[in-house]
Every structure is written in structure tokens, then in C-alpha cells.
Design a protein around this motif. Structure first.
Motif, PDB file in Angstrom:
ATOM      1  N   ALA A   1      51.626  50.139  19.342  1.00 51.56           N
ATOM      2  CA  ALA A   1      52.879  50.844  19.621  1.00 51.56           C
ATOM      3  C   ALA A   1      52.773  51.672  20.901  1.00 51.56           C
ATOM      4  CB  ALA A   1      53.256  51.739  18.436  1.00 51.56           C
ATOM      5  N   ALA A   2      51.572  52.170  21.205  1.00 49.52           N
ATOM      6  CA  ALA A   2      51.374  52.957  22.425  1.00 49.52           C
ATOM      7  C   ALA A   2      51.318  52.071  23.665  1.00 49.52           C
ATOM      8  CB  ALA A   2      50.097  53.783  22.303  1.00 49.52           C
ATOM      9  N   PHE A   3      50.802  50.842  23.502  1.00 52.25           N
ATOM     10  CA  PHE A   3      50.641  49.907  24.625  1.00 52.25           C
ATOM     11  C   PHE A   3      51.184  48.541  24.228  1.00 52.25           C
ATOM     12  CE2 PHE A   3      47.096  52.933  24.659  1.00 52.25           C
ATOM     13  CZ  PHE A   3      47.304  53.538  25.890  1.00 52.25           C
ATOM     14  N   PRO A   4      52.492  48.421  24.045  1.00 59.61           N
ATOM     15  CA  PRO A   4      53.043  47.155  23.540  1.00 59.61           C
ATOM     16  C   PRO A   4      53.062  46.045  24.590  1.00 59.61           C
ATOM     17  CG  PRO A   4      54.818  48.692  24.016  1.00 59.61           C
ATOM     18  CD  PRO A   4      53.522  49.436  24.261  1.00 59.61           C
ATOM     19  N   HIS A   5      52.431  44.949  24.255  1.00 57.94           N
ATOM     20  CA  HIS A   5      52.472  43.731  25.064  1.00 57.94           C
ATOM     21  C   HIS A   5      52.672  42.584  24.093  1.00 57.94           C
ATOM     22  CE1 HIS A   5      51.001  45.492  28.862  1.00 57.94           C
ATOM     23  NE2 HIS A   5      50.232  46.243  28.095  1.00 57.94           N
ATOM     24  N   SER A   6      53.833  42.009  24.082  1.00 55.37           N
ATOM     25  CA  SER A   6      54.130  40.964  23.101  1.00 55.37           C
ATOM     26  C   SER A   6      53.276  39.716  23.296  1.00 55.37           C
ATOM     27  CB  SER A   6      55.617  40.598  23.156  1.00 55.37           C
ATOM     28  OG  SER A   6      55.947  40.097  24.437  1.00 55.37           O
ATOM     29  N   THR A   7      52.686  39.543  24.472  1.00 57.60           N
ATOM     30  CA  THR A   7      51.873  38.352  24.723  1.00 57.60           C
ATOM     31  C   THR A   7      50.398  38.550  24.386  1.00 57.60           C
ATOM     32  OG1 THR A   7      51.556  38.999  27.030  1.00 57.60           O
ATOM     33  CG2 THR A   7      53.414  37.541  26.544  1.00 57.60           C
ATOM     34  N   PHE A   8      50.010  39.776  24.052  1.00 55.76           N
ATOM     35  CA  PHE A   8      48.604  40.029  23.714  1.00 55.76           C
ATOM     36  C   PHE A   8      48.347  39.652  22.265  1.00 55.76           C
ATOM     37  CE2 PHE A   8      47.455  43.732  26.821  1.00 55.76           C
ATOM     38  CZ  PHE A   8      47.887  42.978  27.895  1.00 55.76           C
ATOM     39  N   PRO A   9      47.238  38.996  21.997  1.00 52.29           N
ATOM     40  CA  PRO A   9      46.868  38.752  20.603  1.00 52.29           C
ATOM     41  C   PRO A   9      46.362  40.045  19.963  1.00 52.29           C
ATOM     42  CG  PRO A   9      45.162  37.934  22.053  1.00 52.29           C
ATOM     43  CD  PRO A   9      46.288  38.407  22.934  1.00 52.29           C
ATOM     44  N   ARG A  10      46.050  39.978  18.717  1.00 48.38           N
ATOM     45  CA  ARG A  10      45.626  41.153  17.961  1.00 48.38           C
ATOM     46  C   ARG A  10      44.234  41.656  18.374  1.00 48.38           C
ATOM     47  NH1 ARG A  10      48.812  44.462  15.322  1.00 48.38           N
ATOM     48  NH2 ARG A  10      47.889  45.284  13.443  1.00 48.38           N
ATOM     49  N   GLY A  11      43.365  40.758  18.820  1.00 44.75           N
ATOM     50  CA  GLY A  11      41.979  41.090  19.119  1.00 44.75           C
ATOM     51  C   GLY A  11      41.779  42.279  20.042  1.00 44.75           C
ATOM     52  N   PRO A  12      42.414  42.321  21.206  1.00 48.79           N
ATOM     53  CA  PRO A  12      42.215  43.468  22.092  1.00 48.79           C
ATOM     54  C   PRO A  12      42.638  44.795  21.456  1.00 48.79           C
ATOM     55  CG  PRO A  12      43.160  41.653  23.320  1.00 48.79           C
ATOM     56  CD  PRO A  12      43.172  41.257  21.874  1.00 48.79           C
ATOM     57  N   TYR A  13      43.695  44.777  20.662  1.00 48.50           N
ATOM     58  CA  TYR A  13      44.133  45.999  19.991  1.00 48.50           C
ATOM     59  C   TYR A  13      43.119  46.427  18.929  1.00 48.50           C
ATOM     60  CZ  TYR A  13      48.586  45.402  22.347  1.00 48.50           C
ATOM     61  OH  TYR A  13      49.563  45.276  23.314  1.00 48.50           O
ATOM     62  N   GLU A  14      42.562  45.454  18.235  1.00 46.58           N
ATOM     63  CA  GLU A  14      41.544  45.776  17.227  1.00 46.58           C
ATOM     64  C   GLU A  14      40.289  46.344  17.887  1.00 46.58           C
ATOM     65  OE1 GLU A  14      41.162  42.099  15.102  1.00 46.58           O
ATOM     66  OE2 GLU A  14      42.906  42.533  13.835  1.00 46.58           O
ATOM     67  N   ARG A  15      39.876  45.751  19.016  1.00 42.46           N
ATOM     68  CA  ARG A  15      38.693  46.270  19.715  1.00 42.46           C
ATOM     69  C   ARG A  15      38.948  47.679  20.259  1.00 42.46           C
ATOM     70  NH1 ARG A  15      38.551  40.728  20.755  1.00 42.46           N
ATOM     71  NH2 ARG A  15      39.629  40.843  22.752  1.00 42.46           N
ATOM     72  N   ALA A  16      40.161  47.932  20.738  1.00 41.28           N
ATOM     73  CA  ALA A  16      40.492  49.281  21.220  1.00 41.28           C
ATOM     74  C   ALA A  16      40.477  50.273  20.063  1.00 41.28           C
ATOM     75  CB  ALA A  16      41.850  49.274  21.914  1.00 41.28           C
ATOM     76  N   ALA A  17      41.006  49.879  18.917  1.00 46.72           N
ATOM     77  CA  ALA A  17      40.981  50.757  17.744  1.00 46.72           C
ATOM     78  C   ALA A  17      39.542  51.012  17.309  1.00 46.72           C
ATOM     79  CB  ALA A  17      41.789  50.142  16.600  1.00 46.72           C
ATOM     80  N   ASP A  18      38.700  49.979  17.349  1.00 46.01           N
ATOM     81  CA  ASP A  18      37.298  50.155  16.980  1.00 46.01           C
ATOM     82  C   ASP A  18      36.584  51.112  17.926  1.00 46.01           C
ATOM     83  OD1 ASP A  18      37.524  48.527  14.762  1.00 46.01           O
ATOM     84  OD2 ASP A  18      36.750  46.739  15.770  1.00 46.01           O
TER      85      ASP A  18
ATOM     86  N   VAL B   1      41.362  52.880  28.003  1.00 48.13           N
ATOM     87  CA  VAL B   1      40.214  52.379  28.759  1.00 48.13           C
ATOM     88  C   VAL B   1      39.691  51.077  28.145  1.00 48.13           C
ATOM     89  CG1 VAL B   1      37.846  52.883  29.486  1.00 48.13           C
ATOM     90  CG2 VAL B   1      39.600  54.668  29.581  1.00 48.13           C
ATOM     91  N   THR B   2      39.518  51.079  26.839  1.00 46.44           N
ATOM     92  CA  THR B   2      39.002  49.884  26.166  1.00 46.44           C
ATOM     93  C   THR B   2      39.981  48.729  26.273  1.00 46.44           C
ATOM     94  OG1 THR B   2      37.796  51.283  24.625  1.00 46.44           O
ATOM     95  CG2 THR B   2      38.113  48.995  23.989  1.00 46.44           C
ATOM     96  N   LEU B   3      41.252  48.988  26.026  1.00 48.79           N
ATOM     97  CA  LEU B   3      42.247  47.911  26.042  1.00 48.79           C
ATOM     98  C   LEU B   3      42.318  47.226  27.401  1.00 48.79           C
ATOM     99  CD1 LEU B   3      44.454  46.407  24.436  1.00 48.79           C
ATOM    100  CD2 LEU B   3      46.078  48.080  25.335  1.00 48.79           C
TER     101      LEU B   3
END
Length: 146
Positions: free
Chosen positions: A20-37, A98-100
């Protein structure tokens, strides 16, 4: 990663906060999960941040009739706008950004080839090779330089 720090529901909420903070409809879930981790890993080294994270995630879930992770994108964005500037959201954004955007999968999706310093810099390798921008209109007033 972080499984001992947050519940599965908390982690899911955090992934959705990052989206929700960095919405990109073309990004898969993986980068968001790695940023959360990465946020979770940082919280694991900072007890104050961990407490703030757990409290903030709980408060996000309590704001609506359904958990934050089940909100549609527009509602989730509206909820985050309500938390804008809060220490909780600022800490997440500062860590996740930074991670994303350092994620090589994201680089590929955005067409970024990576750093150029080890290849001689951008001046010698395509600083002007953008094909998605129109050519600039260049106008000179007075005499045209020779």
C-alpha cells in the motif's frame, strides 16, 4: 525470516502495508515479501521498533471490520494516509524503501540495468538510451553554436 517475531497474520499485514505504501500493480508478491522481511529483521535488532511494529500492525487491523490484509487497495491506501507521519509508518517506509528498490527483480521490472560504475559509468554506456521518453525539443535563441 522473522517467524519468531511476528505471527503469520502480522507478517501478511506488513506485506500489505509495504504494498500500500509502494503500489506497483506489475510487481509480483516476492519483492514486497522480501521488503517486509527486511523490516522484520530490523525490528529483531531493535526492541523499541519491534514493539512499535507490533502495536501499529494491531492498530491497523482494528481500524476496520476486516483485517488490514483483507482490505482492497484503495481502502488500504486510505488507512495508511491516516497514519502518514506516524513513527510506526515512517519506520516501515524508511526500511522497506531501500530493500524494495534494491531488489534485482524490481530492477528487471523497471528496466534498470543496475549500477554502472564498474562498467565505466553512464557517460559511456547509455545515459541517453531511454526509449520511453520523447526526444527533447531543443530550441536556440540567437545564433546557433557552431
Amino acid at each position: 525470516m522473522g517467524s519468531t517475531l511476528l505471527t503469520a497474520q502480522d507478517r501478511q499485514t506488513l506485506v500489505n502495508v509495504v504494498y500500500a505504501a509502494f503500489p506497483h500493480s506489475t510487481f509480483p508478491r516476492g519483492p514486497y515479501e522480501r521488503a517486509a522481511d527486511a523490516v522484520i529483521a530490523e525490528a529483531g535488532t531493535n526492541p523499541r521498533f519491534l514493539a512499535q511494529l507490533l502495536q501499529g500492525l494491531g492498530e491497523l487491523d482494528a481500524q476496520r471490520d476486516v483485517p488490514f490484509s483483507e482490505l482492497d487497495a484503495d481502502t488500504a491506501a486510505a488507512v495508511l494516509r491516516g497514519a502518514d507521519g506516524s513513527p510506526f509508518l515512517t519506520a516501515i517506509v524508511d526500511s522497506a524503501v531501500v530493500t524494495l528498490y534494491s531488489d534485482r527483480e524490481v530492477w528487471d521490472l523497471l528496466g534498470y540495468e543496475g549500477p554502472s560504475y564498474d562498467k565505466g559509468g553512464y557517460a559511456d554506456r547509455g545515459f541517453d538510451d531511454l526509449d520511453w521518453l520523447p526526444d527533447p525539443k531543443i530550441e536556440f535563441e540567437g545564433e546557433v553554436p557552431a
